[in-house]
Scaffold this motif. Structure first.
Motif, PDB file in Angstrom:
ATOM      1  N   ASN A  37       0.833  -1.205   0.000  1.00 48.19           N
ATOM      2  CA  ASN A  37       0.000   0.000   0.000  1.00 48.19           C
ATOM      3  C   ASN A  37       0.867   1.254   0.000  1.00 48.19           C
ATOM      4  OD1 ASN A  37      -2.395  -1.361   0.014  1.00 48.19           O
ATOM      5  ND2 ASN A  37      -2.837  -1.088   2.197  1.00 48.19           N
ATOM      6  N   ALA A  38       1.932   1.228   0.794  1.00 44.21           N
ATOM      7  CA  ALA A  38       2.810   2.391   0.880  1.00 44.21           C
ATOM      8  C   ALA A  38       3.479   2.636  -0.473  1.00 44.21           C
ATOM      9  CB  ALA A  38       3.862   2.160   1.959  1.00 44.21           C
ATOM     10  N   LYS A  44       1.613   6.836  -6.713  1.00 42.54           N
ATOM     11  CA  LYS A  44       0.568   7.802  -7.067  1.00 42.54           C
ATOM     12  C   LYS A  44       1.071   9.238  -6.992  1.00 42.54           C
ATOM     13  CE  LYS A  44      -3.307   4.901  -5.847  1.00 42.54           C
ATOM     14  NZ  LYS A  44      -4.008   4.457  -4.658  1.00 42.54           N
ATOM     15  N   ASP A  79       5.161   6.134   5.211  1.00 44.60           N
ATOM     16  CA  ASP A  79       5.529   6.425   3.821  1.00 44.60           C
ATOM     17  C   ASP A  79       5.357   7.906   3.534  1.00 44.60           C
ATOM     18  OD1 ASP A  79       2.910   7.099   2.464  1.00 44.60           O
ATOM     19  OD2 ASP A  79       2.383   5.079   3.160  1.00 44.60           O
ATOM     20  N   ILE A  82       1.089   9.529  -1.340  1.00 42.17           N
ATOM     21  CA  ILE A  82       0.027  10.496  -1.647  1.00 42.17           C
ATOM     22  C   ILE A  82      -0.821  10.855  -0.421  1.00 42.17           C
ATOM     23  CG2 ILE A  82      -1.662   8.732  -2.344  1.00 42.17           C
ATOM     24  CD1 ILE A  82      -1.331  11.845  -4.411  1.00 42.17           C
ATOM     25  N   GLY A  83      -0.883   9.944   0.576  1.00 44.43           N
ATOM     26  CA  GLY A  83      -1.698  10.208   1.755  1.00 44.43           C
ATOM     27  C   GLY A  83      -3.185  10.192   1.432  1.00 44.43           C
ATOM     28  N   ASN A  92     -11.978   4.438   2.060  1.00 37.96           N
ATOM     29  CA  ASN A  92     -11.066   3.317   1.805  1.00 37.96           C
ATOM     30  C   ASN A  92     -10.962   2.346   2.967  1.00 37.96           C
ATOM     31  OD1 ASN A  92     -10.376   4.368  -0.669  1.00 37.96           O
ATOM     32  ND2 ASN A  92      -8.706   5.574   0.171  1.00 37.96           N
ATOM     33  N   ILE A  93     -11.063   2.885   4.163  1.00 37.17           N
ATOM     34  CA  ILE A  93     -10.837   2.054   5.338  1.00 37.17           C
ATOM     35  C   ILE A  93     -12.125   2.101   6.151  1.00 37.17           C
ATOM     36  CG2 ILE A  93      -9.314   1.697   7.321  1.00 37.17           C
ATOM     37  CD1 ILE A  93      -7.278   2.319   5.296  1.00 37.17           C
ATOM     38  N   ARG A  98     -16.255  -2.067  -3.189  1.00 42.70           N
ATOM     39  CA  ARG A  98     -16.504  -2.931  -4.328  1.00 42.70           C
ATOM     40  C   ARG A  98     -17.874  -3.586  -4.241  1.00 42.70           C
ATOM     41  NH1 ARG A  98     -11.396  -6.621  -5.037  1.00 42.70           N
ATOM     42  NH2 ARG A  98     -10.211  -5.671  -3.378  1.00 42.70           N
ATOM     43  N   GLY A 126      -5.565  -6.612   2.184  1.00 42.92           N
ATOM     44  CA  GLY A 126      -4.866  -5.334   2.323  1.00 42.92           C
ATOM     45  C   GLY A 126      -4.701  -4.890   3.748  1.00 42.92           C
ATOM     46  N   PHE A 127      -5.133  -3.699   3.988  1.00 42.99           N
ATOM     47  CA  PHE A 127      -4.962  -3.038   5.267  1.00 42.99           C
ATOM     48  C   PHE A 127      -5.488  -3.862   6.448  1.00 42.99           C
ATOM     49  CE2 PHE A 127      -6.910  -0.273   8.449  1.00 42.99           C
ATOM     50  CZ  PHE A 127      -5.799   0.414   8.886  1.00 42.99           C
ATOM     51  N   TYR A 128      -6.585  -4.577   6.203  1.00 44.22           N
ATOM     52  CA  TYR A 128      -7.211  -5.312   7.317  1.00 44.22           C
ATOM     53  C   TYR A 128      -6.323  -6.400   7.887  1.00 44.22           C
ATOM     54  CZ  TYR A 128     -11.117  -2.791   5.452  1.00 44.22           C
ATOM     55  OH  TYR A 128     -11.915  -1.787   5.009  1.00 44.22           O
ATOM     56  N   THR A 173       1.513   8.689   4.905  1.00 46.44           N
ATOM     57  CA  THR A 173       0.720   7.880   5.832  1.00 46.44           C
ATOM     58  C   THR A 173       1.635   7.161   6.817  1.00 46.44           C
ATOM     59  OG1 THR A 173      -0.889   7.519   4.081  1.00 46.44           O
ATOM     60  CG2 THR A 173      -1.000   6.017   5.950  1.00 46.44           C
ATOM     61  N   HIS A 267      -2.784  -9.970  -5.376  1.00 47.31           N
ATOM     62  CA  HIS A 267      -3.420 -10.259  -4.087  1.00 47.31           C
ATOM     63  C   HIS A 267      -3.845 -11.708  -3.970  1.00 47.31           C
ATOM     64  CE1 HIS A 267      -3.456  -6.207  -2.580  1.00 47.31           C
ATOM     65  NE2 HIS A 267      -3.965  -5.772  -3.713  1.00 47.31           N
TER      66      HIS A 267
HETATM   67  P1  ADP Z   1      -6.216  -2.363  -1.611  1.00 50.79           P
HETATM   68  O1  ADP Z   1      -4.799  -1.976  -1.382  1.00 50.79           O
HETATM   69  O2  ADP Z   1      -6.402  -3.743  -2.119  1.00 50.79           O
HETATM   70  O3  ADP Z   1      -6.991  -1.362  -2.425  1.00 50.79           O
HETATM   71  P2  ADP Z   1      -6.540  -1.824   1.200  1.00 50.79           P
HETATM   72  O4  ADP Z   1      -7.633  -2.173   2.137  1.00 50.79           O
HETATM   73  O5  ADP Z   1      -5.192  -2.247   1.582  1.00 50.79           O
HETATM   74  O6  ADP Z   1      -6.948  -2.419  -0.186  1.00 50.79           O
HETATM   75  O7  ADP Z   1      -6.527  -0.273   1.013  1.00 50.79           O
HETATM   76  C1  ADP Z   1      -7.674   0.386   0.627  1.00 50.79           C
HETATM   77  C2  ADP Z   1      -7.311   1.715   0.043  1.00 50.79           C
HETATM   78  O8  ADP Z   1      -6.817   2.587   1.057  1.00 50.79           O
HETATM   79  C3  ADP Z   1      -6.213   1.694  -0.994  1.00 50.79           C
HETATM   80  O9  ADP Z   1      -6.718   1.364  -2.278  1.00 50.79           O
HETATM   81  C4  ADP Z   1      -5.695   3.120  -0.934  1.00 50.79           C
HETATM   82  O10 ADP Z   1      -6.523   3.980  -1.700  1.00 50.79           O
HETATM   83  C5  ADP Z   1      -5.869   3.458   0.517  1.00 50.79           C
HETATM   84  N1  ADP Z   1      -4.599   3.273   1.238  1.00 50.79           N
HETATM   85  C6  ADP Z   1      -4.201   2.227   1.963  1.00 50.79           C
HETATM   86  N2  ADP Z   1      -2.976   2.396   2.459  1.00 50.79           N
HETATM   87  C7  ADP Z   1      -2.561   3.611   2.032  1.00 50.79           C
HETATM   88  C8  ADP Z   1      -1.353   4.400   2.194  1.00 50.79           C
HETATM   89  N3  ADP Z   1      -0.317   3.941   2.881  1.00 50.79           N
HETATM   90  N4  ADP Z   1      -1.338   5.626   1.601  1.00 50.79           N
HETATM   91  C9  ADP Z   1      -2.375   6.087   0.908  1.00 50.79           C
HETATM   92  N5  ADP Z   1      -3.508   5.404   0.711  1.00 50.79           N
HETATM   93  C10 ADP Z   1      -3.604   4.193   1.257  1.00 50.79           C
END
Ligand code: ADP
Length: 644
Positions: A37-38, A44, A79, A82-83, A92-93, A98, A126-128, A173, A267
């Motif tokens: 993700n970073a 970006k 990182d 883009i933040g 996103n979180i 989807r 991902g993040f989860y 981020t 993934h």
């Molecule tokens: P995925 O990476 O599969 O899209 P994630 O749940 O990991 O799923 O992340 C969801 C979204 O959150 C990413 O698509 C991105 O837009 C945003 N995101 C996650 N981590 C970061 C990060 N470190 N910096 C910026 N945006 C992030």
């Protein structure tokens, strides 16, 4: 805005629970996901800064920093990408944007997800994944702009999270994981090193960590000064090699590296079915690393699915999902293309029109198809496994990619009356098996093999020993229309048009018999036609039936039962098209009817029988009958009469 508490979308909580409880054997991957993700976030900002340098805020020393803190028990991933703004964080979180998520969750539940981590992986946790090792996750982020527009998101993974505005000096981020007691090993330098090396070595940006070593001070002569004790020295070390895997020579990339890179971009949790790594030189110069997955993603047929390949220009990331690089029927292909010819500031519009991109696409398609051809040739069983997953998509190519028809027709497989259930034949093998007398390639379309196997339409083919292909994918109706013929043998539907299976001699012999039958049954046929006029186009004697009394046949280009069913399922209008009822002159019921008819043309049984014949024909092909109540009453009456 002060701190507010919000609830996760239900699906997110479900996903979280699944992740925590079923991915435990792959726990290390949480770090891969966060580093990925970073890295995406840096891609970006780099891309966006091509057109607006101000976004950089003087902060373009790209890196992903890992900060283990043993005292606090936290691991931080920072990182300068883009933040995110507040709205993006929430989008996103905490929610899953989807579509198809619900259906996916259901599929997971049905499969008891604990046994199928690859399914969850495919969805992209991902993040989860952080919550596998942490009982509290804090995310601080800011996009380019004012330091005051930062945002802090925090959750203990219990169904709710908090968000608040913060001031954050640095763009980017920072994710802090409060590790669960039993996972403090992730603070260990060697553990972190080995995970980064294994999963994130190819990440383009330095993944760094401060390393502290104690050493004895050295004198001017370079020798350690005795008795000086030790001093602590901290330096930032890069843990990954940063080598873009696709730029390396094939001979230097290990199978494991290919596999890890595949998992990074797709993934997917499983290894790919096939890896295609090559460089093209000449008119178009590019490097490509493509993967054919082993399992189809759950959303392969969903229209809002993200498609395309990653596009780089001279190692600079351009876009994640460049749809122009690969045609729709190969939408399962994953990978990276790195072009030497395209300009760095290439826009969406340019991509759509660009001749370079079209050249690259043509080249990639050629490679994918030849890889599949080779697999089919060399390891047919593996190819069949692949075909079961992706065959229905690949077949779309016959309809949409005329230029590659010759290649695609060698790749398609079907079940047939000559194969066991679940086993396949190619058109080539079919053609090789054709007896000399057989002129055309026969096929039957429908919902499933079991239903088709008993179809009356197959009777004459069984009698003649002619093989019939079972076409059970909805797309097959379009496939046969596009394919038309294979090596000058026409494809012919067994339930369409007239059949011409006999040799000249047989024809002569049968013609005489047919003539006789026509004389005998001609009036009866006209009568039945009169009875069923509103539903049927014609009633005629059949050349295809040997056992059954009747069946329905479409015109050569008319609508058959399967096509009607598919259009209805797609909510498409079904154009009215009447079919022909064919009767078997050798079946006792036809004789009985002829006898009744000769005796008394007004006999009321004739009306009922005509209707029952039509309903029978509908039922055997799996079509609904118009008036089931009337049908049952007629059958019951017959049963009663027969028993008396
Ligand atoms: P995925 O990476 O599969 O899209 P994630 O749940 O990991 O799923 O992340 C969801 C979204 O959150 C990413 O698509 C991105 O837009 C945003 N995101 C996650 N981590 C970061 C990060 N470190 N910096 C910026 N945006 C992030």
């Amino acid at each position: 805005m002060s701190k507010t508490t919000k609830q996760f979308q239900t699906e997110v909580q479900q996903l979280l629970d699944l992740v925590i409880h079923s991915l435990y054997s792959n726990r290390d991957i949480f770090l891969r996901e966060l580093i990925s993700n970073a890295s995406d976030a840096i891609d970006k900002i780099r891309f966006e800064s091509h057109s607006n340098e101000n976004l950089l805020e003087g902060n373009s020393d790209w890196k992903i920093k890992l900060i283990p803190d043993k005292d606090a028990g936290t691991l931080t991933i920072r990182d300068n990408g883009i933040g995110m703004g507040m709205a993006e964080v929430e989008e996103n979180i905490g929610t899953i944007a989807r579509s198809g998520t619900k259906a996916f969750m259901q599929a997971l539940k049905d499969k008891s997800a604990g046994d199928s981590p690859e399914l969850i992986g495919q969805f992209g946790v991902g993040f989860y994944a952080s919550f596998m090792v942490a009982d509290r996750v804090v995310l601080e982020t800011r996009k380019p702009g004012a330091p005051e527009a930062g945002c802090r998101w925090e959750s203990i993974g219990d169904g709710s999270y908090t968000v608040e505005e913060i001031t954050k000096e640095q763009r980017g981020t920072e994710i802090t994981l409060h590790l669960k007691e039993e996972f403090k090993e992730y603070l260990d330098e060697w553990k972190i090193r080995s995970i980064v090396k294994k999963y994130s070595d190819y990440i383009q940006y330095p993944v760094v960590m401060d390393i502290t070593r104690s050493e004895t001070p050295k004198g001017v002569d370079g020798k350690e000064i005795e008795g000086a004790g030790t001093i602590e020295k901290t330096e930032e070390q890069t843990l990954n090699s940063m080598k873009a895997i696709w730029t390396r020579p094939k001979s230097e990339v290990t199978e494991e590296e290919y596999q890890e890179f595949y998992k990074h971009i797709s993934h997917d949790f499983e290894n790919p079915f096939s890896t295609i790594h090559f460089s093209a030189e000449g008119i178009s110069e590019f490097k490509a690393l493509l993967y054919l997955p082993a399992k189809k993603p759950f959303d392969l047929f969903m229209s809002d699915r993200k498609k395309g390949l990653q596009l780089y220009v001279k190692r600079v990331f351009i876009t994640d999902h460049c749809e122009e690089l690969i045609p729709d029927y190969l939408r399962f292909v994953k990978g990276v293309v790195d072009s030497s010819d395209l300009p760095l500031n290439v826009s969406r519009e340019i991509l759509q029109e660009d001749v370079q991109i079209k050249r690259i696409q043509k080249n990639l398609v050629g490679k994918v198809l030849s890889t599949l051809a080779e697999s089919k040739e060399k390891s047919f069983n593996d190819y069949v496994t692949f075909w079961k997953e992706f065959g229905p998509v690949l077949k779309e190519g016959l309809h949409f990619d005329y230029a590659n028809k010759e290649k695609l027709q060698e790749l398609v497989l079907f079940e047939s009356t000559a194969t066991e259930a679940g086993a396949y034949t190619s058109l080539k093998e079919y053609a090789e098996r054709m007896p000399a007398s057989q002129q055309e390639i026969y096929y039957i379309t429908g919902d499933n093999r079991a239903a088709l196997e008993t179809s009356p339409h197959l009777e004459v083919f069984k009698a003649k020993g002619y093989e019939v292909l079972f076409m059970t994918d909805p797309v097959d109706e379009w496939v046969v229309q596009s394919l038309q013929e294979y090596k000058e043998k026409k494809l012919k539907a067994v339930d369409r048009g007239d059949l011409d299976l006999d040799s000249e001699e047989e024809k002569k012999e049968k013609e005489a018999k047919q003539e006789e039958a026509r004389k005998e049954y001609g009036d009866l046929l006209s009568f039945i036609k009169g009875q069923l006029e509103s539903s049927l186009k014609d009633v005629r004697l059949s050349k295809r039936l040997t056992d059954s009394a009747c069946c329905l046949v479409a015109d050569e280009y008319g609508m058959n039962a399967n096509m009607e069913r598919i259009l209805k399922a797609m909510n498409q209008p079904v154009p009215e098209s009447k079919r022909v009822l064919e009767l078997n002159p050798n079946h006792p019921i036809i004789r009985v009817m002829a006898d009744i008819f000769k005796g008394n043309q007004q006999d009321s049984r004739l009306n009922d029988y005509a209707e029952l014949l039509y309903d029978q024909a509908l039922l055997t092909e799996g079509s609904p009958i118009k008036d089931p109540l009337r049908f049952t009453r007629l059958v019951s009456d017959l049963m009663v009469k027969a028993a008396r």
